[in-house]
Design a protein around this motif. Structure first.
Motif, PDB file in Angstrom:
ATOM      1  N   GLN A 160      12.290  16.121  -1.429  1.00 46.93           N
ATOM      2  CA  GLN A 160      11.613  16.259  -2.725  1.00 46.93           C
ATOM      3  C   GLN A 160      10.465  15.261  -2.854  1.00 46.93           C
ATOM      4  OE1 GLN A 160      14.587  15.882  -5.747  1.00 46.93           O
ATOM      5  NE2 GLN A 160      15.658  17.802  -5.193  1.00 46.93           N
ATOM      6  N   ILE A 161      10.725  14.038  -2.409  1.00 48.24           N
ATOM      7  CA  ILE A 161       9.667  13.026  -2.491  1.00 48.24           C
ATOM      8  C   ILE A 161       8.522  13.388  -1.566  1.00 48.24           C
ATOM      9  CG2 ILE A 161       9.156  10.588  -2.093  1.00 48.24           C
ATOM     10  CD1 ILE A 161      12.048   9.940  -2.802  1.00 48.24           C
ATOM     11  N   GLN A 162       8.818  13.939  -0.389  1.00 45.21           N
ATOM     12  CA  GLN A 162       7.769  14.332   0.540  1.00 45.21           C
ATOM     13  C   GLN A 162       6.917  15.470  -0.026  1.00 45.21           C
ATOM     14  OE1 GLN A 162       9.087  15.918   4.321  1.00 45.21           O
ATOM     15  NE2 GLN A 162       7.397  14.892   5.404  1.00 45.21           N
ATOM     16  N   ALA A 163       7.587  16.414  -0.707  1.00 41.64           N
ATOM     17  CA  ALA A 163       6.828  17.498  -1.348  1.00 41.64           C
ATOM     18  C   ALA A 163       5.935  16.944  -2.445  1.00 41.64           C
ATOM     19  CB  ALA A 163       7.805  18.538  -1.902  1.00 41.64           C
ATOM     20  N   ARG A 164       6.459  16.016  -3.211  1.00 37.39           N
ATOM     21  CA  ARG A 164       5.651  15.397  -4.261  1.00 37.39           C
ATOM     22  C   ARG A 164       4.482  14.638  -3.658  1.00 37.39           C
ATOM     23  NH1 ARG A 164       6.472  10.511  -7.086  1.00 37.39           N
ATOM     24  NH2 ARG A 164       8.544  10.293  -6.154  1.00 37.39           N
ATOM     25  N   LEU A 165       4.728  13.962  -2.531  1.00 38.93           N
ATOM     26  CA  LEU A 165       3.655  13.230  -1.875  1.00 38.93           C
ATOM     27  C   LEU A 165       2.576  14.193  -1.365  1.00 38.93           C
ATOM     28  CD1 LEU A 165       2.425  10.649  -0.652  1.00 38.93           C
ATOM     29  CD2 LEU A 165       3.907  10.982   1.339  1.00 38.93           C
ATOM     30  N   GLN A 166       2.994  15.310  -0.782  1.00 40.82           N
ATOM     31  CA  GLN A 166       2.024  16.286  -0.296  1.00 40.82           C
ATOM     32  C   GLN A 166       1.183  16.846  -1.427  1.00 40.82           C
ATOM     33  OE1 GLN A 166       1.517  16.947   2.960  1.00 40.82           O
ATOM     34  NE2 GLN A 166      -0.240  18.208   2.319  1.00 40.82           N
ATOM     35  N   LYS A 167       1.841  17.148  -2.548  1.00 41.58           N
ATOM     36  CA  LYS A 167       1.113  17.650  -3.713  1.00 41.58           C
ATOM     37  C   LYS A 167       0.131  16.615  -4.230  1.00 41.58           C
ATOM     38  CE  LYS A 167       1.892  19.642  -8.299  1.00 41.58           C
ATOM     39  NZ  LYS A 167       2.913  20.030  -9.323  1.00 41.58           N
ATOM     40  N   ALA A 214     -11.876   8.416 -12.976  1.00 42.44           N
ATOM     41  CA  ALA A 214     -10.618   7.983 -13.578  1.00 42.44           C
ATOM     42  C   ALA A 214      -9.462   8.855 -13.087  1.00 42.44           C
ATOM     43  CB  ALA A 214     -10.726   8.038 -15.097  1.00 42.44           C
ATOM     44  N   THR A 215      -9.735  10.167 -12.987  1.00 41.52           N
ATOM     45  CA  THR A 215      -8.704  11.073 -12.470  1.00 41.52           C
ATOM     46  C   THR A 215      -8.388  10.758 -11.008  1.00 41.52           C
ATOM     47  OG1 THR A 215      -9.514  12.778 -14.002  1.00 41.52           O
ATOM     48  CG2 THR A 215      -8.062  13.492 -12.222  1.00 41.52           C
ATOM     49  N   LEU A 216      -9.417  10.399 -10.234  1.00 38.25           N
ATOM     50  CA  LEU A 216      -9.211  10.039  -8.827  1.00 38.25           C
ATOM     51  C   LEU A 216      -8.304   8.798  -8.699  1.00 38.25           C
ATOM     52  CD1 LEU A 216      -9.888  10.452  -5.827  1.00 38.25           C
ATOM     53  CD2 LEU A 216     -11.926   9.015  -6.186  1.00 38.25           C
ATOM     54  N   GLU A 217      -8.529   7.810  -9.529  1.00 41.69           N
ATOM     55  CA  GLU A 217      -7.670   6.624  -9.509  1.00 41.69           C
ATOM     56  C   GLU A 217      -6.238   6.979  -9.860  1.00 41.69           C
ATOM     57  OE1 GLU A 217      -9.355   3.748 -12.071  1.00 41.69           O
ATOM     58  OE2 GLU A 217     -11.130   3.364 -10.805  1.00 41.69           O
ATOM     59  N   LEU A 218      -6.068   7.885 -10.819  1.00 45.81           N
ATOM     60  CA  LEU A 218      -4.717   8.312 -11.194  1.00 45.81           C
ATOM     61  C   LEU A 218      -4.032   9.017 -10.024  1.00 45.81           C
ATOM     62  CD1 LEU A 218      -2.546   8.661 -13.342  1.00 45.81           C
ATOM     63  CD2 LEU A 218      -3.702  10.753 -14.086  1.00 45.81           C
ATOM     64  N   ARG A 219      -4.794   9.909  -9.339  1.00 47.99           N
ATOM     65  CA  ARG A 219      -4.222  10.591  -8.181  1.00 47.99           C
ATOM     66  C   ARG A 219      -3.852   9.603  -7.053  1.00 47.99           C
ATOM     67  NH1 ARG A 219      -2.537  15.181 -10.363  1.00 47.99           N
ATOM     68  NH2 ARG A 219      -4.243  16.421 -11.293  1.00 47.99           N
ATOM     69  N   GLN A 220      -4.683   8.602  -6.876  1.00 45.19           N
ATOM     70  CA  GLN A 220      -4.396   7.585  -5.844  1.00 45.19           C
ATOM     71  C   GLN A 220      -3.117   6.825  -6.170  1.00 45.19           C
ATOM     72  OE1 GLN A 220      -6.240   7.043  -2.929  1.00 45.19           O
ATOM     73  NE2 GLN A 220      -4.416   5.815  -2.439  1.00 45.19           N
ATOM     74  N   ASP A 221      -2.940   6.486  -7.452  1.00 47.88           N
ATOM     75  CA  ASP A 221      -1.696   5.815  -7.865  1.00 47.88           C
ATOM     76  C   ASP A 221      -0.492   6.710  -7.630  1.00 47.88           C
ATOM     77  OD1 ASP A 221      -3.188   3.623  -8.593  1.00 47.88           O
ATOM     78  OD2 ASP A 221      -3.318   4.187 -10.728  1.00 47.88           O
ATOM     79  N   ARG A 263       4.437   7.570  -1.812  1.00 44.81           N
ATOM     80  CA  ARG A 263       4.620   7.021  -0.465  1.00 44.81           C
ATOM     81  C   ARG A 263       5.656   5.889  -0.469  1.00 44.81           C
ATOM     82  NH1 ARG A 263      -0.358   6.416   0.814  1.00 44.81           N
ATOM     83  NH2 ARG A 263      -0.553   8.280   2.104  1.00 44.81           N
ATOM     84  N   GLU A 264       5.606   5.017  -1.478  1.00 41.61           N
ATOM     85  CA  GLU A 264       6.596   3.943  -1.579  1.00 41.61           C
ATOM     86  C   GLU A 264       8.001   4.504  -1.773  1.00 41.61           C
ATOM     87  OE1 GLU A 264       6.260   0.776  -1.100  1.00 41.61           O
ATOM     88  OE2 GLU A 264       4.097   0.898  -0.726  1.00 41.61           O
ATOM     89  N   GLY A 317      13.605   6.300   3.376  1.00 38.98           N
ATOM     90  CA  GLY A 317      13.712   6.380   4.829  1.00 38.98           C
ATOM     91  C   GLY A 317      13.135   7.641   5.411  1.00 38.98           C
ATOM     92  N   GLY A 318      12.173   8.218   4.787  1.00 43.94           N
ATOM     93  CA  GLY A 318      11.616   9.469   5.273  1.00 43.94           C
ATOM     94  C   GLY A 318      10.218   9.346   5.812  1.00 43.94           C
ATOM     95  N   ASP A 319       9.740   8.111   6.063  1.00 42.88           N
ATOM     96  CA  ASP A 319       8.372   7.943   6.561  1.00 42.88           C
ATOM     97  C   ASP A 319       8.433   7.402   7.987  1.00 42.88           C
ATOM     98  OD1 ASP A 319       5.724   7.657   6.959  1.00 42.88           O
ATOM     99  OD2 ASP A 319       5.384   6.177   5.372  1.00 42.88           O
ATOM    100  N   PRO A 320       8.323   8.236   9.003  1.00 40.84           N
ATOM    101  CA  PRO A 320       8.410   7.741  10.388  1.00 40.84           C
ATOM    102  C   PRO A 320       7.269   6.802  10.743  1.00 40.84           C
ATOM    103  CG  PRO A 320       7.712  10.045  10.339  1.00 40.84           C
ATOM    104  CD  PRO A 320       8.092   9.677   8.938  1.00 40.84           C
ATOM    105  N   GLN A 321       6.094   7.013  10.184  1.00 44.61           N
ATOM    106  CA  GLN A 321       4.976   6.113  10.482  1.00 44.61           C
ATOM    107  C   GLN A 321       5.268   4.684  10.001  1.00 44.61           C
ATOM    108  OE1 GLN A 321       2.446   6.908  12.335  1.00 44.61           O
ATOM    109  NE2 GLN A 321       3.197   9.027  12.570  1.00 44.61           N
ATOM    110  N   ASP A 322       5.856   4.583   8.827  1.00 44.40           N
ATOM    111  CA  ASP A 322       6.207   3.251   8.320  1.00 44.40           C
ATOM    112  C   ASP A 322       7.249   2.585   9.216  1.00 44.40           C
ATOM    113  OD1 ASP A 322       6.272   1.190   6.020  1.00 44.40           O
ATOM    114  OD2 ASP A 322       8.389   1.777   6.234  1.00 44.40           O
ATOM    115  N   ARG A 323       8.208   3.354   9.695  1.00 47.74           N
ATOM    116  CA  ARG A 323       9.228   2.801  10.577  1.00 47.74           C
ATOM    117  C   ARG A 323       8.591   2.296  11.870  1.00 47.74           C
ATOM    118  NH1 ARG A 323      14.167   6.207  13.365  1.00 47.74           N
ATOM    119  NH2 ARG A 323      15.326   4.423  14.171  1.00 47.74           N
ATOM    120  N   ILE A 324       7.646   3.084  12.399  1.00 45.20           N
ATOM    121  CA  ILE A 324       6.958   2.665  13.613  1.00 45.20           C
ATOM    122  C   ILE A 324       6.128   1.409  13.358  1.00 45.20           C
ATOM    123  CG2 ILE A 324       5.175   3.348  15.258  1.00 45.20           C
ATOM    124  CD1 ILE A 324       6.206   6.231  14.982  1.00 45.20           C
TER     125      ILE A 324
END
Length: 619
Positions: A109-116, A155-162, A168-169, A175-182
């Protein structure tokens, strides 16, 4: 000779033989003790992505005091442990890349939210870029409207970045981010590499130990280090066994996959493939090509993993071999220390045997001397104590070694001896006092601590009196010798009645019956005493006046005095006179004889003389 005295040399001889045997055994070069063997079973679960135990163990051993002979093994262990760490991180990174962890429902679910959120971020970035380009080309009439739209888009761009950062956090925590683990593994590898590069072997110069105590301390330190090396070797052997088991399992799995991919599809019996079917078999579809490509990549990754495992197994085996050789060097140092310690024990036993031999020889020599029994016993006791002290000093030197700071040791020893021998030091100083003008000489009549006697011995440390009893008026000798240390001349006081200026008062008493008139006898006795002490009185008064020059002693008189008092059954006449200490008894006898003569001159008079011995005092 007592039974214990006979058994003791035998026991010392047995211990001496055992020590020599130990010396021979410790000089023999023995092989390195065998390893504990390989440990079976899988490795326990690890909290960290990569187990850094080999590197930490090598670093800990490198920080221990290391002799120059151990430097090569310590450096080799550090190098091999560093290589093992690099290989372990490389294997972990490959595994994390090829086998990402399975995502949980929450992580999905978090990954889908991150992709969106990332898609929204990309759209906003494109809109901001479009508005920025339009704003640059717009005229004055459209400038304000485009500026407002651009600010809203930013302003909308900053909101999307947040939103992207937050998603991502959350994915990292789940534990679903393999890049962070690497990335975490890479950071740990860099930190471990820096720690390995900064580790230096603690080489300490070999210091020759002095005494059994220091040798035992060094031996115990080496023993603890040897235990650490055995544990490190066991860990290396166990790790090599586990890695070898993982290699065999992975190799069997990879071989099965190779067989499946290499086996072609076999048509059913009795069927003849058509040309179109044959063309399809030789031209795989795009899906089949993708599957085959993915399988080939997995096979390549497995082969790299197998190669890494081979290197790690070889590395761990080399590390175990280095630890084994290192253990041999430490064991040799221990044997050397044990050999030198046994030499010290041998010296102690030799000192004990030599002391027993010398003691027996002295005993036989003293027994042949023509001396009194007391003198023989004194000489024997003195020689035995001296021999024991010398032997104990040599034994202590062997046990603790010679002192390294001679000045401090001598100072402490001097202070200790001063405290322990203070009585002898004071007695020695007292001897100088007694040798002075106001001291004493052989033959003097003195009183020391309430004991009266004649000085018969005056040595450096003690004075010996031949006691005179107080129970006799004549002061006869009792036959007892009384010994005093000369410290009384410094810390106490003494009386000497044999030197000039020692005057004392004495008393003569006569008891007459009540029927007798005492006055004629009083007059006669006073006259006799005055005549007998005239010269003594003159000398006493002259010495008193010369001794006290700063005081007026003209009223002081040493003339005899007489008193008469009634007592039960008659009258008591007491005559008090001055006398010289060394003439006291002669003068008393002379006056007693005169009193008897006076009493015998009259037939009615029956004089009774009572002259108890007075206490010795100085005037």
């Amino acid at each position: 000779m007592k039974r214990a005295d006979k058994i003791l040399p035998f026991v010392l001889a047995v211990l001496l033989a055992a020590t020599v045997y130990g010396l021979v055994r410790t000089r023999v070069e023995t092989s390195t003790p065998p390893g504990y063997g390989t440990a079976g079973g899988g490795a326990p679960g690890q909290a960290a992505p990569v187990d850094q135990t080999p590197l930490l163990t090598a670093q800990a051993l490198a920080q221990t005091p290391t002799a120059p002979e151990e430097l090569t093994f310590a450096q080799s262990a550090l190098q091999l442990a560093d290589q093992e760490m690099d290989l372990a991180f490389a294997s972990a990174l490959l595994d994390a890349t090829q086998h990402p962890p399975a995502l949980s429902a929450e992580a999905k679910q978090i990954q889908a939210r991150l992709q969106k959120a990332e898609d929204g971020l990309a759209a906003e970035q494109a809109q901001v870029a479009q508005l920025t380009a339009a704003d640059a080309k717009a005229g004055p009439a459209q400038k304000d409207a485009l500026d407002n739209q651009l600010e809203l888009a930013k302003a909308t761009l900053e909101l999307r970045q947040d939103e992207v950062d937050d998603a991502r956090e959350d994915l990292i925590r789940a534990g679903g981010d393999p890049q962070d683990r690497i990335q975490t593994m890479v950071q740990q590898h860099q930190a471990a590499s820096q720690s390995s590069d900064s580790t230096k072997v603690n080489v300490s110069a070999s210091i020759e130990p002095h005494g059994l105590v220091q040798r035992f301390q060094q031996w115990w330190t080496l023993h603890q280090k040897q235990l650490q090396l055995w544990r490190a070797k066991q860990e290396a052997i166990s790790t090599a066994a586990n890695l070898s088991a993982n290699h065999d399992s992975l190799e069997a799995h990879a071989g099965a996959q190779d067989n499946q991919l290499a086996t072609p599809a076999v048509p059913a019996a009795g069927t003849v493939p058509t040309p179109a079917a044959a063309g399809k078999a030789t031209s795989p579809s795009p899906d089949q090509s993708a599957v085959k490509l993915e399988a080939t990549k997995r096979r390549s990754a497995d082969r790299r993993t197998l190669s890494t495992l081979d290197k790690r197994v070889s590395n761990e085996q080399q590390l175990a071999n280095v630890y084994g050789q290192w253990i041999g060097v430490v064991a040799a140092e221990q044997r050397s220390l044990a050999n030198r310690g046994l030499r010290g024990v041998l010296i102690i036993l030799a000192i004990a045997l030599i002391a027993l031999f010398i003691d027996d020889w002295i005993e036989r020599l003293v027994a042949k001397m023509s001396m009194e029994r007391r003198q023989v016993a004194t000489l024997r006791s003195t020689t035995r104590v001296t021999l024991q002290i010398i032997a104990v000093l040599f034994v202590l030197l062997v046990i603790f070694g010679p002192p390294t700071q001679l000045g401090t040791v001598l100072g402490l020893a001097g202070a200790g001896l001063t405290i322990a021998l203070q009585d002898f030091i004071i007695a020695f100083l007292g001897w100088f006092v007694l040798m002075g003008r106001s001291g004493m000489r052989l033959g003097d009549r003195v009183e020391i601590d309430g004991v009266t006697g004649e000085v018969v011995e005056l040595s450096v440390f003690h004075t010996v009196l031949l006691e005179t009893g107080n129970w006799t008026d004549a002061g006869l000798l009792t036959g007892r010798r009384v010994t005093f240390t000369n410290s009384f001349a410094v810390q106490g006081h003494y009386f000497n009645f044999s030197t000039s200026g020692q005057w004392m008062w004495d008393e003569l008493k006569i008891v007459l019956p009540s029927s007798q008139n005492p006055y004629p006898l009083v007059t006669a006795i006073q006259q006799k005493v005055t005549e007998a002490t005239a010269e003594i009185v003159r000398q006493a008064e002259q010495e008193w006046r010369s001794a006290a020059k700063s005081r007026d002693l003209s009223s002081l008189s040493a003339a005899p005095s007489i008193s008469v008092k009634p007592v039960a059954g008659g009258t008591e006449i007491s005559v008090r006179y001055i006398s010289s200490a060394h003439q006291r008894y002669e003068l008393r006898a002379k006056l007693n004889q005169a009193a008897v003569d006076l009493l015998g001159a009259g037939h009615e008079m029956q004089p009774v003389a009572d002259s108890p011995k007075p206490a010795l005092t100085t005037k």
